[in-house]
Design a protein around this motif. Structure first.
Motif: not given
Length: 347
Positions: A154-174
């Motif tokens: 339910g999230v988009a992978l960031p386009s920039e290296a090392y950038a983060l996006t919050a995950l709905p249930d906590g944590g993040f994707v980098r």
């Protein structure tokens, strides 16, 4: 602790530094190809996780590490090293900041030492470093279809290296620049490992497959391609984990001196092994110029870091060797012949 993903069908537990997660799930070469050509999920939940909340976290970490962190924007990350007073590499961390907490995920077995050092350096700073490995875990998604796979959360992978996006249930994707062309690291609640993998709906691959891609990509790993004498220029951690235009930090004098004078004493190389031996050389095995003859010991010029069997390249390894050793030198690891693959020229 052993990951719940290590009980999935076909899982064979890794040993040594990577104990606690699966080495493979029945077919290591297929898993490598999956990561290289499609997508797979790698359980790296044996890595340590240190959380550093507090208003002073970034300026404090900036003063202690090799990286410029004081201006790190929220929802961005980088890599950083902790050096000894003499400039030798002691710790390596993936750093991510969510605006309230700086998260450091580190090599297995190094968490307690790094946390101990950080706690000694708190003084009057508004920071509260803590080991949260029991609550949080790292997963990696690797392969050309990483973007589509991350979208299933339910999230988009960031386009920039090392950038983060919050995950709905906590944590993040980098988003990560390696291994391979597209990859992402996820920090998720440890209790949600199984559910997260199910939602990603991608095949599991063991750490052997991940390590094979890492070695082929010439990416160093702390305590594998390093020893107690390693300085940052040898495994080429500049600029990935070292910023050359920042204020004083422990070990900076050595970094600056070697950078200004050039030519560190050793260099990281990719080695192609002849594959005669069925056993891979162990980490730390000497690399010699020629082989021992007539009772005389061959001259050691370095040591083996990580050796792997790659699905395309065959038996390969990373080694740290004397800079003066030419690429066409007659190198051996025991009775195994090793050939240096020359580094690609960069503009």
């Amino acid at each position: 602790m052993t990951s719940p993903l290590a009980s999935r069908p076909g899982a064979v537990l890794a040993e040594g530094a990577d104990t606690g997660v699966a080495a493979h799930y029945g077919d290591p070469f297929r898993e490598q190809r999956q990561l290289a050509e499609d997508v797979g999920v790698v359980d790296r939940s044996h890595r340590g996780v240190i959380a550093v909340p507090g208003a002073d976290r970034l300026t404090w970490l900036h003063s202690l590490t090799s990286q410029h962190l004081s201006g790190l924007a929220p929802w961005h990350g980088t890599e950083a090293l902790v050096l000894s007073p003499h400039g030798h590499v002691e710790h390596h961390a993936q750093v991510a900041d969510d605006g309230e907490t700086a998260w450091l995920d580190v090599e297995p077995g190094t968490t307690a030492d790094l946390l101990g050092y950080l706690q000694k350096m708190v003084f009057f700073m508004r920071v509260e470093p803590a080991d949260v490995s029991a609550a949080w875990a790292v997963l990696s998604v690797v392969g050309p279809k990483t973007t589509e796979t991350i979208a299933r959360l339910g999230v988009a992978l960031p386009s920039e290296a090392y950038a983060l996006t919050a995950l709905p249930d906590g944590g993040f994707v980098r988003r990560m620049p390696w291994p391979g062309k597209v990859a992402a690291d996820l920090l998720v609640p440890r209790a949600a490992l199984d559910a997260t993998v199910d939602r990603l709906a991608a095949p599991l691959a063991g750490v052997w497959a991940y390590e094979a891609l890492r070695v082929a990509d010439r990416r160093p790993r702390l305590r594998f391609e390093t020893d107690h004498r390693t300085i940052v220029q040898e495994p080429e951690w500049i600029p990935t984990a070292v910023h050359l235009e920042k204020g004083c930090y422990r070990g900076q004098e050595t970094v600056a001196r070697v950078h200004n004078l050039g030519r560190p004493p050793r260099r990281l190389v990719l080695l192609h092994l002849d594959g005669v031996s069925e056993e891979l050389p162990a980490q730390g095995t000497p690399i010699t110029l020629g082989r021992s003859t007539d009772g005389r010991e061959a001259r050691a010029v370095g040591f083996v870091g990580t050796a792997v069997r790659h699905w395309e390249l065959g038996t390969i390894a990373l080694g740290l060797i004397k800079r003066s050793t030419p690429d066409d030198a007659d190198l051996f690891i025991g009775e195994t012949r090793a050939a240096v693959e020359p580094a690609l020229e960069t503009a």
